[in-house]
Design an enzyme around this catalytic site. Structure first.
Site, PDB file in Angstrom:
ATOM      1  N   ARG A 100       0.847  -1.193   0.000  1.00  0.00           N
ATOM      2  CA  ARG A 100       0.000   0.000   0.000  1.00  0.00           C
ATOM      3  C   ARG A 100       0.886   1.248   0.000  1.00  0.00           C
ATOM      4  NH1 ARG A 100      -5.224   1.788  -0.785  1.00  0.00           N
ATOM      5  NH2 ARG A 100      -6.156   2.854   0.976  1.00  0.00           N
ATOM      6  N   THR A 373     -10.114   0.220  -9.237  1.00  0.00           N
ATOM      7  CA  THR A 373      -9.179  -0.668  -8.560  1.00  0.00           C
ATOM      8  C   THR A 373      -9.245  -1.877  -9.447  1.00  0.00           C
ATOM      9  OG1 THR A 373      -9.496   0.183  -6.306  1.00  0.00           O
ATOM     10  CG2 THR A 373      -8.980  -2.139  -6.465  1.00  0.00           C
ATOM     11  N   THR A 391      -4.361  -0.673  -6.986  1.00  0.00           N
ATOM     12  CA  THR A 391      -5.174   0.463  -7.414  1.00  0.00           C
ATOM     13  C   THR A 391      -4.399   1.774  -7.463  1.00  0.00           C
ATOM     14  OG1 THR A 391      -7.277   1.600  -6.944  1.00  0.00           O
ATOM     15  CG2 THR A 391      -5.890   1.116  -5.073  1.00  0.00           C
ATOM     16  N   ASN A 393      -6.546   4.286  -6.744  1.00  0.00           N
ATOM     17  CA  ASN A 393      -7.714   4.811  -6.046  1.00  0.00           C
ATOM     18  C   ASN A 393      -8.820   5.118  -7.057  1.00  0.00           C
ATOM     19  OD1 ASN A 393      -9.326   5.385  -3.902  1.00  0.00           O
ATOM     20  ND2 ASN A 393      -8.692   7.521  -3.750  1.00  0.00           N
ATOM     21  N   ASP A 415      -8.066   8.289   0.776  1.00  0.00           N
ATOM     22  CA  ASP A 415      -8.574   7.185   1.600  1.00  0.00           C
ATOM     23  C   ASP A 415      -8.346   7.435   3.093  1.00  0.00           C
ATOM     24  OD1 ASP A 415      -9.849   5.620  -0.198  1.00  0.00           O
ATOM     25  OD2 ASP A 415      -8.252   4.154  -0.459  1.00  0.00           O
ATOM     26  N   SER A 444      -7.701   0.984   3.683  1.00  0.00           N
ATOM     27  CA  SER A 444      -8.191   0.488   2.397  1.00  0.00           C
ATOM     28  C   SER A 444      -9.398  -0.426   2.601  1.00  0.00           C
ATOM     29  CB  SER A 444      -7.068  -0.288   1.719  1.00  0.00           C
ATOM     30  OG  SER A 444      -7.532  -0.933   0.569  1.00  0.00           O
ATOM     31  N   SER A 445     -10.085  -0.705   1.505  1.00  0.00           N
ATOM     32  CA  SER A 445     -11.168  -1.703   1.530  1.00  0.00           C
ATOM     33  C   SER A 445     -10.814  -2.912   0.666  1.00  0.00           C
ATOM     34  CB  SER A 445     -12.464  -1.095   0.995  1.00  0.00           C
ATOM     35  OG  SER A 445     -12.868  -0.026   1.792  1.00  0.00           O
ATOM     36  N   GLY A 465     -13.983  -1.401  -6.577  1.00  0.00           N
ATOM     37  CA  GLY A 465     -15.260  -0.819  -6.166  1.00  0.00           C
ATOM     38  C   GLY A 465     -15.226  -0.029  -4.878  1.00  0.00           C
ATOM     39  N   GLY A 466     -14.027   0.403  -4.426  1.00  0.00           N
ATOM     40  CA  GLY A 466     -13.960   1.195  -3.195  1.00  0.00           C
ATOM     41  C   GLY A 466     -14.614   0.428  -2.063  1.00  0.00           C
TER      42      GLY A 466
HETATM   43  N1  GLY Z   1      -8.589   3.066  -2.843  1.00  0.00           N
HETATM   44  C1  GLY Z   1      -9.611   2.179  -2.518  1.00  0.00           C
HETATM   45  C2  GLY Z   1      -9.251   1.295  -1.383  1.00  0.00           C
HETATM   46  O1  GLY Z   1      -8.085   1.072  -1.134  1.00  0.00           O
HETATM   47  O2  GLY Z   1     -10.127   0.837  -0.700  1.00  0.00           O
END
Ligand code: GLY
Length: 559
Positions: A100, A373, A391, A393, A415, A444-445, A465-466
């Site tokens: 990340r 992503t 990603t 983002n 984020d 993050s998700s 998809g965030g």
């Molecule tokens: N940028 C989207 C995530 O990391 O959740």
């Protein structure tokens, strides 16, 4: 004492998990077909060629990651970051890698606020302050060092060729480029590459000469080229000139990290997913733990009752995400508090005792102690598996390319919770746990996941998809594990999403949930929720499936 007990419990789980893997080693030693599934057919072809030529799943993953940076520039990247789950079939071990982005050293809590503490629009998404230090190049080199079997220059060379010689745009991509024209036009470098006077159309040859040169340098000089070589210098200088805060030390200090994944059980399955700084595995595990308290097989997939349960499980889990989660290197929160079966039982009993929408005003009060992503899944014929989500983002990240690099830079700083309670691009709110801090990773998700059955990879999946990534993966798992769907059906089935705040149930168009409003839920219909690229073990072979929600994806089986 509490800490020792927690560590003991965690290690015991990992130990039991490894034992279960070892006891079924004979199963996973047998050869089977290999599968690559990604967002773009050319990247899938790159990965399957590596496997055909004798490379392993890790080699294929590295090659795919570099290729997607070229052929899927809205999310594939070397200017961003991500997470991967890595299963070594020979050693029977699973670990994750966190590559990340990290906040620059000079990042500050209030850097996106004006003097009156109001959020400055666009600063965290499309300015020279929007990017974290990219981790993808380091991540891929770390994976290669530990697991690779083919020289890395061979793995990067398909990406170089695709960037240099170009590739034909699909209709979807041409339209997507045109749609983002204004965004690209804000930066002269991006405009030069991504804007075409007469608009893009299907079949246009798209070349990225600067990116090809950058990739060649990385291939020749290694990961240090990106973090201390010509590429680093180009990025840092360009950012400095334009009001950014990147320094040489930011790049010199960047390190991705191997970590234990978050593994939990669900019925008869072992489910491993990503832990902090991603909330993906935690929210997934909490939701599944809640749902495990219901006789799920007795519900119809499209029934109001099942969808209400699903919604409430998501609401509780996302509420806790907002309140408690952030980079574990900066917060002391004990995640076992929200991933424990006991806590899930308490939440499930609240859902059981209520006939309509549950009030969740204060997350945690029940404690007893752009859709952009991209995800790819790979398994090789020896059973090694990679589940990777990475990603920039939002689509094309910040839209900024540092002069001469061809690298689209991320806008991952968004984020962070840039102001407590202020929703980010995905409408997610956060607390101090996820505030901006120097060198910290934004929450993050991303939810790269591998499900094991009897010690063998059974389902490999993930999604863009965030915030909807987590609910998408959750529903894909339930569709397969509870409703016995095959991978195509499980992927195509319409989805729902609730993230606690905003207090809205998102429903994919065409999914009928008549009466859900009478239970107290406000609803909004969406064209699309998530986009999975999955592999499922079915009838003695692995089957891949690229989600049909957007075109261009492809699964290839290699024999
Ligand atoms: N940028 C989207 C995530 O990391 O959740």
């Amino acid at each position: 004492m509490k800490l020792i007990l927690t560590l003991f419990k965690r290690n015991l789980l990992i130990f039991l998990f490894l034992i279960s893997l070892i006891s079924f080693s004979s199963l996973s030693l047998s050869k089977h077909n290999a599968v690559v599934v990604t967002r773009h057919h050319l990247a899938t072809e790159v990965g399957s060629k590596i496997l055909q030529d004798g490379g392993n799943a890790f080699d294929a993953a590295i090659s795919v990651a570099f290729a997607l940076a070229v052929v899927n520039p809205s999310a594939g990247n070397i200017g961003g970051g991500g997470f991967a789950l890595l299963y070594d079939a020979n050693k029977k071990t699973i670990e994750s890698i966190d590559y990340r982005e990290r906040a620059p050293i000079k990042a500050k809590e209030n850097m996106f606020l004006d003097e009156k503490d109001n959020v400055i629009k666009g600063l965290s998404t499309s300015s020279f302050l929007a990017s974290g230090i990219p981790g993808t190049v380091d991540g891929m080199y770390q994976i290669h060092k530990k697991y690779g079997s083919v020289p890395i220059s061979k793995l990067i060379s398909p990406a170089v060729e695709l960037a240099e010689k170009g590739f034909r745009l699909s209709k979807f991509q041409a339209n997507y480029f045109n749609k983002n024209r204004d965004k690209f036009s804000k930066n002269p470098e991006t405009k030069k590459i991504f804007v075409k006077k007469d608009m893009w159309k299907k079949g246009d040859l798209f070349k990225q000469k600067d990116l090809a040169k950058t990739l060649k340098r990385i291939s020749k000089f290694g990961r240090d080229e990106f973090y201390s070589g010509e590429t680093a210098k180009k990025i840092i200088n360009y950012y400095k000139k334009n009001g950014g805060i990147f320094t040489q030390n930011d790049f010199l200090n960047y390190q991705s990290k191997f970590k234990p994944p978050l593994c939990s059980t669900f019925i008869d399955y072992d489910i491993c997913s990503m832990s902090l700084p991603s909330s993906g595995g935690i929210v997934l595990s909490q939701s599944l733990n809640i749902l495990e308290n219901f006789d799920l097989t007795s519900y119809d997939h499209d029934s109001l009752n099942y969808n209400r349960l699903l919604t409430e499980a998501m609401r509780f889990s996302f509420a806790d995400r907002s309140e408690f989660l952030g980079d574990a290197d900066f917060n002391n929160f004990d995640i076992s508090k929200i991933t424990s079966k006991k806590y899930a039982k308490t939440l499930a009993s609240i859902i059981k005792s209520s006939k309509s929408k549950v009030d969740i005003d204060s997350p945690g009060e029940y404690f007893t102690e752009s859709e952009e992503t991209t995800h790819f899944s790979i398994i090789d014929s020896n059973g090694n598996a990679v589940s990777n989500t990475y990603t920039l983002n939002t689509a094309y990240g910040s839209g900024i390319i540092a002069k001469g690099t061809g690298i689209l830079m991320n806008n991952e700083m968004d984020d962070f919770s840039i102001k407590p309670g202020f929703p980010n691009f995905f409408g997610l709110v956060g607390s101090d746990a996820n505030k901006v801090e120097s060198k910290k990773a934004p929450l993050s998700s991303m939810t790269p996941t591998i499900v094991f059955q009897e010690g063998k990879p059974f389902l490999i999946t993930g999604s863009p998809g965030g915030s909807t990534i987590i609910s998408t993966v959750l529903q894909l798992l339930l569709n397969v594990l509870i409703f016995d769907m095959e991978i195509d059906e499980a992927s195509i089935a319409k989805r729902i999403h609730h993230q606690w705040k905003p207090d809205i149930l998102f429903i994919e168009n065409e999914k009928k949930l008549e009466g859900i409003d009478k239970l107290g839920f406000d609803t909004i219909y969406r064209e699309r929720i998530g986009e999975t690229h999955s592999i499922l073990f079915h009838e003695n072979r692995y089957e891949g499936f690229a989600d049909l929600r957007r075109p261009d994806g492809k699964a290839i089986s290699v024999h």
